[in-house]
Write a protein that holds these residues in place. Structure first.
Motif, short mmCIF file in Angstrom:
data_model
loop_
_atom_site.label_atom_id
_atom_site.label_comp_id
_atom_site.label_asym_id
_atom_site.label_seq_id
_atom_site.Cartn_x
_atom_site.Cartn_y
_atom_site.Cartn_z
N GLY A 103 0.80 -1.22 0.00
CA GLY A 103 0.00 0.00 0.00
C GLY A 103 0.83 1.27 0.00
O GLY A 103 0.55 2.20 -0.76
N MET A 104 1.88 1.33 0.82
CA MET A 104 2.67 2.55 0.90
C MET A 104 3.54 2.73 -0.34
O MET A 104 3.76 3.86 -0.78
CB MET A 104 3.55 2.53 2.15
CG MET A 104 2.76 2.57 3.47
SD MET A 104 1.46 3.84 3.51
CE MET A 104 2.39 5.35 3.24
N LEU A 105 4.01 1.64 -0.94
CA LEU A 105 4.73 1.76 -2.21
C LEU A 105 3.80 2.31 -3.28
O LEU A 105 4.17 3.18 -4.08
CB LEU A 105 5.27 0.40 -2.65
CG LEU A 105 6.49 -0.13 -1.88
CD1 LEU A 105 6.78 -1.57 -2.28
CD2 LEU A 105 7.71 0.74 -2.13
N ALA A 106 2.56 1.83 -3.28
CA ALA A 106 1.59 2.29 -4.28
C ALA A 106 1.26 3.76 -4.10
O ALA A 106 1.07 4.49 -5.08
CB ALA A 106 0.32 1.45 -4.19
N MET A 107 1.20 4.24 -2.86
CA MET A 107 0.78 5.62 -2.62
C MET A 107 1.74 6.64 -3.24
O MET A 107 1.35 7.77 -3.54
CB MET A 107 0.64 5.89 -1.13
CG MET A 107 -0.58 5.23 -0.49
SD MET A 107 -2.14 5.67 -1.31
CE MET A 107 -2.22 7.42 -0.97
N GLY A 108 2.99 6.25 -3.44
CA GLY A 108 3.93 7.16 -4.09
C GLY A 108 3.51 7.53 -5.50
O GLY A 108 3.90 8.58 -6.02
N VAL A 109 2.69 6.68 -6.13
CA VAL A 109 2.24 6.93 -7.50
C VAL A 109 1.35 8.17 -7.57
O VAL A 109 1.19 8.77 -8.64
CB VAL A 109 1.50 5.69 -8.05
CG1 VAL A 109 0.95 5.93 -9.44
CG2 VAL A 109 2.44 4.48 -8.05
N LEU A 110 0.74 8.57 -6.45
CA LEU A 110 -0.15 9.74 -6.47
C LEU A 110 0.58 11.02 -6.83
O LEU A 110 -0.06 12.03 -7.15
CB LEU A 110 -0.86 9.90 -5.12
CG LEU A 110 -2.22 9.19 -5.03
CD1 LEU A 110 -2.04 7.68 -5.01
CD2 LEU A 110 -3.00 9.64 -3.81
N ALA A 111 1.90 11.00 -6.78
CA ALA A 111 2.66 12.19 -7.18
C ALA A 111 2.60 12.40 -8.70
O ALA A 111 2.80 13.51 -9.18
CB ALA A 111 4.11 12.07 -6.73
N VAL A 112 2.32 11.33 -9.45
CA VAL A 112 2.31 11.42 -10.92
C VAL A 112 1.29 12.44 -11.42
O VAL A 112 1.64 13.34 -12.20
CB VAL A 112 2.08 10.04 -11.56
CG1 VAL A 112 1.90 10.16 -13.07
CG2 VAL A 112 3.25 9.11 -11.23
N PRO A 113 0.00 12.36 -11.02
CA PRO A 113 -0.94 13.36 -11.51
C PRO A 113 -0.64 14.76 -11.02
O PRO A 113 -0.96 15.75 -11.69
CB PRO A 113 -2.30 12.87 -10.98
CG PRO A 113 -1.98 11.99 -9.84
CD PRO A 113 -0.68 11.34 -10.20
N MET A 114 0.00 14.87 -9.84
CA MET A 114 0.38 16.20 -9.36
C MET A 114 1.40 16.83 -10.29
O MET A 114 1.29 18.01 -10.64
CB MET A 114 0.95 16.09 -7.94
CG MET A 114 -0.03 15.63 -6.89
SD MET A 114 0.74 15.65 -5.23
CE MET A 114 -0.45 14.70 -4.30
N VAL A 115 2.41 16.03 -10.69
CA VAL A 115 3.44 16.54 -11.60
C VAL A 115 2.80 16.95 -12.92
O VAL A 115 3.10 18.03 -13.47
CB VAL A 115 4.52 15.47 -11.84
CG1 VAL A 115 5.46 15.91 -12.95
CG2 VAL A 115 5.31 15.22 -10.56
N LEU A 116 1.92 16.12 -13.45
CA LEU A 116 1.28 16.43 -14.73
C LEU A 116 0.37 17.65 -14.63
O LEU A 116 0.28 18.45 -15.56
CB LEU A 116 0.47 15.21 -15.20
CG LEU A 116 1.32 13.98 -15.58
CD1 LEU A 116 0.43 12.77 -15.82
CD2 LEU A 116 2.16 14.27 -16.81
N LEU A 117 -0.29 17.79 -13.49
CA LEU A 117 -1.17 18.95 -13.29
C LEU A 117 -0.36 20.24 -13.27
O LEU A 117 -0.81 21.28 -13.76
CB LEU A 117 -1.95 18.79 -11.98
CG LEU A 117 -3.17 19.68 -11.75
CD1 LEU A 117 -4.21 19.47 -12.84
CD2 LEU A 117 -3.77 19.39 -10.38
#
Length: 435
Positions: A291-305
Motif C-alpha cells: 500500500g505505501m509503495l503504491a501511494m507514491g504513484v499519487l505524485a504522478v498526476p500532481m506533476v502532470l497537473l
C-alpha cells in the motif's frame, strides 16, 4: 479464484443489504466534490473561497471524530448511520435548494458544509465497524474490495455527470440527487438486521475511559500510528493540490475546463475499478508494504497537473493514482479488520481518521493562501516531490513493512453478541496479540 467465488461475500444477506445501502448513497455522493467546488467558484472565483468551504467541513469533522468513534462503539452502528444519513440528506437538500434558486452565499455553503463535516465524523467510524459484523472473516478483503468496486465504479460516472450538470443546468441538481440517495440508503440499512445489543452485558464506562481504551489500542501498534502519522502530511498535500489547486487550474485552463475536471476525476475512479478486479482475486501477503509503495504513484498526476495541464496527460495520471489508492485502501481496511478487536474498532478508526485528517484543514487554508503568493506550477511540483518522500518514509518502520495477514480472530469482547453486534459498554476488552 473463480469469478463467482470473488462475489461470495454478497451471499450473506446482511452484507448484501449493507452493500446496497453504501452503493445507493455513494451514487449521489460521488458527484458532490465537483458540484460543490464549482458552486463555490461560481459565487467567488478564488482559491480562498474554495479553501474556506472545504476547510471548515474538514475542521468540523476533525473536531467530532473521537466522539463519533465512541458513539459508534457504544450504540448500534446501523442506527448511527441512519441518523447520520438523515442529517446529511437534509443539509444537502438545503444546499441544493439555495444553489438552484440562486440565493446561495459563500457563508451559507460554509455553514452547511460545516454541519456535513460534523455528521461525517459519526458516519466514518460506524462504517468501519460494520463490515466485520456482516461478513465472514475469511472474506474480509473480498468484502472491502467489493465495497471499493462499487464506490469506484460509480465514481467513474459521477464526476463526469456532475461536470455536465454544472455546465448544463447548474451544480445544485447534483446535490439534490445526493440528498435523495440518502433517503433510499436509510431504508436499505434497516434491512441489514444486526441483532439487538445485549442489555446489561457490561456497565458503561465514561466517554473519557472509552477514549483512553481506544487510544491504548491505537498507540500499542507501531504500524498503525506510523501510517496514520505520514498520512496526516500526505493528506494535507493532496487536499491542497487536488482539492484546492486542481479545480482552480482546470477552470482557468481551456484544455481541461469544468467538464474536463469531472472527466479527470472519473479517470481516477476507473483506475480504482480496474485495480479492484485484481484485488478481488489477489491476496496481499503484506498489505501495508504494498500500500505505501503504491501511494507514491499519487505524485504522478500532481506533476502532470503542474507541468502539463492538458486533459489527456492529467487523466492518465489520475488513472494510475486511482489504481494505487485501491491497493492501499483495501490493504489498510483489511489490516484494521483483522488486527483490531471488533469492540474497539470504531474508536481506533476514529483515531485513525483524526490523525489522517487533522492536517487537511491546515493544508486547505495553506494552499489557498500559497496560491495567491507563489507560482502555482512550482508549488505543485515541489508538493509532488515531498509527497513521494513522505509516503516512502513509512517503510522505514519494520512493523509497517512486515505486517502480514492475521490467522486468528481479533480478541472478542465478552459483551459481543455471538451474531456480531457489540454490547453497550465495551471498554475493558482484551486486546489482540500484537503483530
Amino acid at each position: 479464484m473463480r469469478p463467482r467465488e470473488s462475489l461470495g461475500a454478497l451471499g450473506d444477506r446482511r452484507f448484501a443489504w449493507y452493500f446496497t445501502a453504501r452503493t445507493v448513497s455513494t451514487a449521489g455522493s460521488v458527484m458532490v466534490p465537483v458540484a460543490l467546488a464549482f458552486a463555490v467558484l461560481h459565487i467567488d472565483q478564488s482559491a480562498g473561497a474554495l479553501a474556506q468551504v472545504l476547510g471548515v467541513r474538514t475542521l468540523t469533522m476533525v473536531v467530532f471524530l473521537l466522539v463519533g468513534g465512541v458513539v459508534a462503539d457504544r450504540f448500534s452502528r446501523i442506527v448511527v448511520l441512519q441518523v447520520s444519513h438523515v442529517l446529511t440528506g437534509v443539509t444537502q437538500a438545503l444546499a441544493a435548494g439555495l444553489i438552484i434558486s440562486g440565493h446561495a452565499t459563500l457563508t451559507q455553503l460554509t455553514v452547511i458544509e460545516g454541519v456535513n463535516g460534523a455528521v461525517s465524523a459519526f458516519t466514518m467510524p460506524a462504517m468501519m465497524g460494520v463490515v466485520p459484523l456482516v461478513v465472514d472473516r475469511r472474506r474480509l478483503q473480498q468484502a472491502n474490495a467489493l465495497l471499493s468496486f462499487s464506490r469506484s465504479g460509480l465514481a467513474i460516472v459521477g464526476p463526469a455527470v456532475a461536470g455536465l450538470l454544472v455546465v448544463g443546468v447548474g451544480p445544485g441538481w447534483a446535490l439534490a440527487v445526493d440528498a435523495l440517495t440518502y433517503a433510499v440508503a436509510i431504508v436499505c440499512l434497516a434491512r441489514v438486521g444486526l441483532p439487538r445489543r445485549q442489555e446489561g452485558a457490561e456497565a458503561r464506562h465514561s466517554m473519557v475511559a472509552e477514549l483512553r481504551e481506544g487510544w491504548t489500542e491505537f498507540t500499542s501498534r507501531e504500524w498503525l500510528w506510523v501510517v496514520v502519522l505520514v498520512f496526516g502530511v500526505m493528506n494535507a498535500i493532496h487536499v491542497g493540490v487536488v482539492g484546492v489547486l486542481g479545480p482552480l487550474i482546470a477552470s482557468s485552463t481551456e484544455a481541461i475546463g469544468e467538464a474536463g475536471w469531472g472527466l479527470v476525476l472519473s479517470a481516477e475512479a476507473l483506475g480504482t475499478v480496474l485495480m479492484t478486479l485484481v484485488m478481488l482475486r489477489l491476496r496481499l501477503a503484506h498489505p501495508l508494504r504494498a500500500g505505501m509503495l503504491a501511494m507514491g504513484v499519487l505524485a504522478v498526476p500532481m506533476v502532470l497537473l503542474g507541468a502539463a495541464p492538458a486533459l489527456v496527460p492529467v487523466a492518465v495520471g489520475f488513472l494510475l493514482a486511482g489504481a494505487a489508492v485501491e491497493v492501499f485502501g483495501v490493504g489498510w481496511s483489511t489490516a484494521l479488520h483483522e488486527h483490531i478487536p471488533v469492540a474497539v474498532l470504531s474508536r481506533v478508526s476514529s483515531y485513525d481518521a483524526l490523525g489522517s485528517f487533522v492536517a487537511m484543514p491546515i493544508g486547505t487554508f495553506l494552499y489557498g493562501w500559497l496560491a495567491t503568493s507563489v507560482d502555482i506550477e512550482t508549488l505543485v511540483l515541489v508538493s509532488a516531490a515531498v509527497y513521494v518522500l513522505v509516503a516512502l518514509s513509512a517503510l522505514a518502520s519494520r512493523s509497517v513493512r512486515d505486517l502480514g495477514r492475521s490467522v486468528e480472530d481479533p480478541a472478542v469482547d465478552p459483551a459481543v453478541d455471538p451474531a456480531g453486534e457489540a454490547a453497550a459498554g465495551s471498554a475493558g476488552a482484551e486486546s489482540t496479540a500484537r503483530p
